[in-house]
Write a protein that holds these residues in place. Structure first.
Motif, mmCIF file in Angstrom:
data_model
loop_
_atom_site.group_PDB
_atom_site.id
_atom_site.type_symbol
_atom_site.label_atom_id
_atom_site.label_comp_id
_atom_site.label_asym_id
_atom_site.label_seq_id
_atom_site.Cartn_x
_atom_site.Cartn_y
_atom_site.Cartn_z
ATOM 1 N N THR A 58 32.078 49.832 35.960
ATOM 2 C CA THR A 58 31.471 50.919 36.730
ATOM 3 C C THR A 58 30.018 50.594 37.084
ATOM 4 N N GLU A 59 29.445 49.630 36.340
ATOM 5 C CA GLU A 59 28.058 49.237 36.602
ATOM 6 C C GLU A 59 27.970 48.053 37.559
ATOM 7 N N ALA A 60 29.154 47.473 37.868
ATOM 8 C CA ALA A 60 29.163 46.319 38.780
ATOM 9 C C ALA A 60 29.006 46.793 40.223
ATOM 10 N N GLU A 61 28.687 45.857 41.095
ATOM 11 C CA GLU A 61 28.440 46.206 42.497
ATOM 12 C C GLU A 61 29.296 45.374 43.446
ATOM 13 N N GLY A 62 29.664 45.984 44.568
ATOM 14 C CA GLY A 62 30.318 45.290 45.672
ATOM 15 C C GLY A 62 31.576 44.537 45.299
ATOM 16 N N ASP A 63 31.656 43.310 45.822
ATOM 17 C CA ASP A 63 32.844 42.460 45.654
ATOM 18 C C ASP A 63 33.029 41.979 44.219
ATOM 19 N N GLN A 64 32.014 42.142 43.389
ATOM 20 C CA GLN A 64 32.115 41.678 42.011
ATOM 21 C C GLN A 64 33.162 42.467 41.228
ATOM 22 N N VAL A 65 33.383 43.698 41.622
ATOM 23 C CA VAL A 65 34.300 44.572 40.875
ATOM 24 C C VAL A 65 35.711 43.992 40.844
ATOM 25 N N MET A 66 36.270 43.670 42.012
ATOM 26 C CA MET A 66 37.644 43.193 42.079
ATOM 27 C C MET A 66 37.815 41.847 41.383
ATOM 28 N N SER A 67 36.869 40.948 41.572
ATOM 29 C CA SER A 67 36.970 39.624 40.951
ATOM 30 C C SER A 67 36.880 39.729 39.429
ATOM 31 N N LYS A 68 35.969 40.569 38.956
ATOM 32 C CA LYS A 68 35.826 40.738 37.506
ATOM 33 C C LYS A 68 37.042 41.462 36.923
ATOM 34 N N MET A 69 37.598 42.420 37.678
ATOM 35 C CA MET A 69 38.783 43.133 37.207
ATOM 36 C C MET A 69 39.954 42.173 37.041
ATOM 37 N N GLU A 70 40.115 41.273 37.981
ATOM 38 C CA GLU A 70 41.198 40.288 37.907
ATOM 39 C C GLU A 70 41.042 39.406 36.676
ATOM 40 N N ILE A 71 39.811 39.009 36.381
ATOM 41 C CA ILE A 71 39.549 38.166 35.205
ATOM 42 C C ILE A 71 39.914 38.915 33.918
ATOM 43 N N ILE A 72 39.544 40.190 33.868
ATOM 44 C CA ILE A 72 39.816 40.997 32.670
ATOM 45 C C ILE A 72 41.313 41.205 32.475
ATOM 46 N N ILE A 73 42.020 41.561 33.554
ATOM 47 C CA ILE A 73 43.468 41.803 33.455
ATOM 48 C C ILE A 73 44.199 40.531 33.049
ATOM 49 N N ASN A 74 43.737 39.408 33.507
ATOM 50 C CA ASN A 74 44.378 38.127 33.176
ATOM 51 C C ASN A 74 44.228 37.753 31.703
ATOM 52 N N LYS A 75 43.356 38.445 31.004
ATOM 53 C CA LYS A 75 43.199 38.194 29.565
ATOM 54 C C LYS A 75 44.330 38.819 28.754
ATOM 55 N N LEU A 76 45.041 39.763 29.371
ATOM 56 C CA LEU A 76 46.164 40.400 28.685
ATOM 57 C C LEU A 76 47.261 39.387 28.390
ATOM 58 N N HIS A 77 48.045 39.675 27.370
ATOM 59 C CA HIS A 77 49.207 38.841 27.076
ATOM 60 C C HIS A 77 50.117 38.834 28.298
ATOM 61 N N GLN A 78 50.763 37.721 28.549
ATOM 62 C CA GLN A 78 51.576 37.589 29.758
ATOM 63 C C GLN A 78 52.624 38.696 29.885
ATOM 64 N N SER A 79 53.294 39.024 28.780
ATOM 65 C CA SER A 79 54.324 40.064 28.838
ATOM 66 C C SER A 79 53.711 41.443 29.094
ATOM 67 N N ASN A 80 52.512 41.683 28.557
ATOM 68 C CA ASN A 80 51.817 42.942 28.858
ATOM 69 C C ASN A 80 51.434 43.009 30.322
ATOM 70 N N ARG A 81 50.958 41.888 30.836
ATOM 71 C CA ARG A 81 50.547 41.826 32.243
ATOM 72 C C ARG A 81 51.759 42.026 33.164
ATOM 73 N N SER A 82 52.870 41.384 32.848
ATOM 74 C CA SER A 82 54.082 41.518 33.662
ATOM 75 C C SER A 82 54.632 42.936 33.594
ATOM 76 N N SER A 83 54.568 43.550 32.410
ATOM 77 C CA SER A 83 55.047 44.927 32.247
ATOM 78 C C SER A 83 54.160 45.892 33.018
ATOM 79 N N LEU A 84 52.846 45.632 33.004
ATOM 80 C CA LEU A 84 51.909 46.470 33.752
ATOM 81 C C LEU A 84 52.218 46.403 35.237
ATOM 82 N N HIS A 85 52.483 45.218 35.737
ATOM 83 C CA HIS A 85 52.835 45.056 37.157
ATOM 84 C C HIS A 85 54.117 45.827 37.472
ATOM 85 N N ALA A 86 55.093 45.766 36.553
ATOM 86 C CA ALA A 86 56.379 46.449 36.776
ATOM 87 C C ALA A 86 56.168 47.966 36.858
ATOM 88 N N VAL A 87 55.332 48.492 35.975
ATOM 89 C CA VAL A 87 55.067 49.933 35.970
ATOM 90 C C VAL A 87 54.315 50.356 37.230
#
Length: 229
Positions: free
Chosen positions: A196-225
């Motif tokens: 919430t403190e990030a600015e502009g295009d940094q938000v999406m890129s940083k969000m992708e990095i954070i989500i990719n830290k999840l376990h693969q099965s958690n990430r795949s399940s999140l996408h499914a939901v």
């Protein structure tokens, strides 16, 4: 060898009816058996054969809570737990009350089979998807708990017999509610909140990095939901 009580002392008027199906005690009695004193209150003692053969949803809930207490005890004594599992005496939860990675590994899939099947069953039915109060309205708790035990025992095919979408969505909510570890870990949530403190295009890129830290099965399940919703 039959066991006979040594003394029986009745207190007050007692109406004890034994029909082979139901036993009622309306008064209080004191029974002494081999030096063991037992006091019984009539109003709290009611046993029927149907109770033992066909447990209610409440009774099933009690059994589940008792099992959870046993599991928590053995988690503190891993050596005992491992021995019981090897002997087949104890079997850990397969679906409800487990973790996404553990379920996915057991199923040999990136997303738990239960989750894939039930989301598909809901999403492929236009009438279900257009139902008012989807995921907000509750289904019948007793039916949901019965299906929960069926699924836990590997009877996924029983999901196909369900015609009420609120029962299906209730199972999905129960599944996520009882996970030992949430779909999105709290550490990941904290990192996402910090964006919430990030600015502009940094938000999406940083969000992708954070989500990719999840376990693969958690990430795949999140996408499914998310695709389902």
């Amino acid at each position: 060898k039959s066991f006979q009580p040594e003394t029986v002392q009745e207190k007050g008027n007692e109406d004890l009816h034994d029909s082979g199906v139901e036993v009622k005690a309306r008064s209080t009695r004191s029974v002494s058996m081999s030096g063991i004193q037992l006091d019984e209150s009539a109003e709290s003692n009611r046993l029927t054969i149907s109770d033992s053969l066909f447990p209610t949803a409440v009774e099933k809930g009690r059994r589940r809570r008792a099992k959870e207490k046993i599991i928590n005890f053995f988690l503190l004594h891993k050596e005992i737990l491992e021995k019981l599992m090897k002997r087949g005496i104890f079997r850990p939860s397969r679906v409800f009350g487990s973790t996404i990675p553990a379920i996915a590994k057991s199923d040999g899939a990136s997303v738990p089979v239960f989750l894939t099947n039930i989301l598909s069953q809901i999403a492929t039915n236009p009438a279900y998807m257009s139902t008012e109060g989807l995921y907000r309205q509750n289904g019948n708790l007793a039916t949901i708990q019965t299906l929960r035990f069926d699924i836990e025992n590997g009877h996924l095919a029983k999901l196909e017999m369900v015609k009420n979408v609120h029962i299906l969505t209730g199972l999905v909510k129960l599944f996520f509610r009882e996970l030992k570890e949430p779909l999105i870990s709290w550490s990941t949530v904290e990192e996402l909140v910090s964006l919430t403190e990030a600015e502009g295009d940094q938000v999406m890129s940083k969000m992708e990095i954070i989500i990719n830290k999840l376990h693969q099965s958690n990430r795949s399940s999140l996408h499914a939901v998310l695709d389902h919703l």
